[in-house]
Design an enzyme around this catalytic site. Sequence first.
Site, mmCIF file in Angstrom:
data_model
loop_
_atom_site.group_PDB
_atom_site.id
_atom_site.type_symbol
_atom_site.label_atom_id
_atom_site.label_comp_id
_atom_site.label_asym_id
_atom_site.label_seq_id
_atom_site.Cartn_x
_atom_site.Cartn_y
_atom_site.Cartn_z
ATOM 1 N N GLY A 56 0.821 -1.202 0.000
ATOM 2 C CA GLY A 56 0.000 0.000 0.000
ATOM 3 C C GLY A 56 0.854 1.249 0.000
ATOM 4 O O GLY A 56 1.962 1.275 0.546
ATOM 5 N N SER A 57 0.355 2.306 -0.633
ATOM 6 C CA SER A 57 1.043 3.597 -0.580
ATOM 7 C C SER A 57 0.770 4.239 0.780
ATOM 8 O O SER A 57 -0.010 3.734 1.580
ATOM 9 C CB SER A 57 0.559 4.496 -1.716
ATOM 10 O OG SER A 57 0.873 3.927 -2.973
ATOM 11 N N GLY A 58 1.426 5.358 1.019
ATOM 12 C CA GLY A 58 1.269 6.041 2.301
ATOM 13 C C GLY A 58 2.415 5.782 3.255
ATOM 14 O O GLY A 58 2.420 6.302 4.370
ATOM 15 N N HIS A 226 -0.739 1.192 9.667
ATOM 16 C CA HIS A 226 -2.019 1.446 8.996
ATOM 17 C C HIS A 226 -3.056 1.885 10.021
ATOM 18 O O HIS A 226 -4.249 1.608 9.865
ATOM 19 C CB HIS A 226 -2.510 0.182 8.275
ATOM 20 C CG HIS A 226 -1.521 -0.379 7.314
ATOM 21 N ND1 HIS A 226 -0.785 -1.515 7.576
ATOM 22 C CD2 HIS A 226 -1.124 0.063 6.091
ATOM 23 C CE1 HIS A 226 0.005 -1.760 6.540
ATOM 24 N NE2 HIS A 226 -0.173 -0.827 5.643
ATOM 25 N N ASP A 423 7.873 34.446 16.674
ATOM 26 C CA ASP A 423 7.939 33.042 16.240
ATOM 27 C C ASP A 423 7.564 32.071 17.345
ATOM 28 O O ASP A 423 7.780 30.864 17.219
ATOM 29 C CB ASP A 423 9.330 32.715 15.712
ATOM 30 C CG ASP A 423 10.439 33.018 16.716
ATOM 31 O OD1 ASP A 423 10.104 33.448 17.834
ATOM 32 O OD2 ASP A 423 11.611 32.821 16.377
ATOM 33 N N SER A 470 17.318 36.885 21.477
ATOM 34 C CA SER A 470 17.165 37.305 22.873
ATOM 35 C C SER A 470 18.395 36.950 23.689
ATOM 36 O O SER A 470 18.878 37.758 24.491
ATOM 37 C CB SER A 470 15.928 36.656 23.489
ATOM 38 O OG SER A 470 14.762 37.091 22.862
ATOM 39 N N PRO A 577 6.379 40.768 23.215
ATOM 40 C CA PRO A 577 6.710 39.764 24.238
ATOM 41 C C PRO A 577 8.050 40.013 24.913
ATOM 42 O O PRO A 577 8.186 39.799 26.123
ATOM 43 C CB PRO A 577 6.713 38.440 23.451
ATOM 44 C CG PRO A 577 6.830 38.835 22.014
ATOM 45 C CD PRO A 577 6.186 40.163 21.884
#
Length: 595
Positions: A56-58, A226, A423, A470, A577
């Site tokens: 299976g893909s994924g 899965h 950020d 900082s 901040p």
Amino acid sequence: MVFTQKHIINAPSDLVVESLQGLCAINPQLSLDVEHKVVYRKDQDRSKVALISGGGSGHEPAHSGFVGKGILTAAVCGSVFASPNASQVKKAISLLDNEAGTLIVVKNYTGDVLCFGLAREHHLATQPAKADKVKFVIVGDDVAVGKTRGSLVGRRGLAGTVLVYKIAGALAEQGKSLNEVHAAAQWVADNVATVGVGLEHCHVPGTSASDSEIGANSVEVGLGIHNEPGFTTLSPIPSAEELINHLLDLLTSTSDPERSFLPFTHDQSSDEVVLLVNNLGGISELELGGVARQAVKLLQERGVIVRRLISGTFMTSLNMPGFSLTLLLLPRTGHGNNPLSTDEILSALDTKTETPGWKWSASAVPSLPKSEAVSLQERTTSHSVKPIPASEPQAFDRAIFAACKALIDAEAEITRLDRIAGDGDCGTTLRDGAEGVQNKVAQGKILGLDVIQSIVSIAGVAEEQMGGTSGAIYSIFFSAVAQGLSTTNSSQITLEDWIQGLSHAQETLYRYSRARPPSRTLVDPLVAFIDTLRSGSTFAEAVSAASSAADNTANIEAKAGRSVYVESQQLKGIKDPGAEGVSVVLQAILKSLNA
């Protein structure tokens, strides 16, 4: 809620083929049979054994990302988490038809085994003369599936399958026979063990939201790729050390009747392994590096020799936030009938490949670096300046403690502000600095009986434990304060000395920063405090001026700092901040002095 239900796709039904087309664009050595979703090498050397895998893909980069010189010759891709059908696999076998033979390697999932097996049988039914030219290896390396539960179907195939690919592929590239490649692949499959952990399940594109979820403060051990549930949930989430220790217990146990799969001796330095640290798709490289470090350290403490460390994204569960650990137990000389020696296995792993999925790894035994860091305080000659106490040493100590506690308590609010204006790390950065200062206080390296050296220690903490902008600003500032204080002729640090030190620090900071008030940065309250104190006002008045300047950052346009890059409308009413952090420190000091 599952980790994420958002995906960047055109249509779920087109995702696999479009991804494979993208892979072929990345690696022009590949061809794609679109109808059968088979990726294969254009330059196949038909005098050498071919390797086919898929499923299976994924799970990218598995399986298609390993097609190329040195690993797989072809990969057959099903829909997400669904096995390809036998017709797809038959197409791959026919595309790779050669005289040297073909080895099929699949993970132990019922659909994969049945469909790949059926394709092999159909192919041989039409070409009976090649009955010995197509061989099969099933990899089941998951120790989470106990022996009782897996007695009929066996263990699931996980990231250990990738080591089977790599070793078998390298041997095939060397020109080994099909029997030799098959025997080696089977041996690796029999001596590899994997266990995975996840913080949350993943979501399959094009499906409805799942009701299955892992608690916000829980981690699931032994879950499948899965979204199959694990066999246990740990809550609260343990530290990396505790979690990885638990996983290594599962991987190396010889006493657990359900999960003793590998014959570890547990004799000091007699067990040698290859360690594969695999990202299940959704954890950061930062965390994965920490996992790799912890796993190596704990294995070494158990007396297990890690001959190779391979870390990266190899077999995923879409974007599952988790990782798996795989151990390949290397053969012991004189024990058992091993088709490969340890040196041959390591050589096969070290062989360079031309595939996008295989991550770079060092061809050497991993070693954890020993700390050779020297702190700023240690770099500064401790006796270069005669110890000078504060005018009230105990008040100095109380003030330092109060400032640290206040910053730690304010972390959540400062972080909230920084998620909008920056950020998102200002609160944690200041908290880290505060905790570092607390540690120095506990070590006796910050105390009111030696003010200048204490300020140097604080500068060192800012440099080494805060980091970023900082950290640099605070380190420069406190280093300059210490320089300014060192010019005193007094027997103790007076208010005038503090003004001299702070003024020197302001001048020094201006040398390296273009921020000038009003700039919507920490410079605003810092300069307001220093200027007010320098004017002859009281300490309380200076703190009040600084707090007002910090509050005013909510109403002015950003001229410096990361807020410059944020839309002005978004910042309206939001205090800077960094400025808030300065205000918190000064208010805490004032409160401690008045206590």
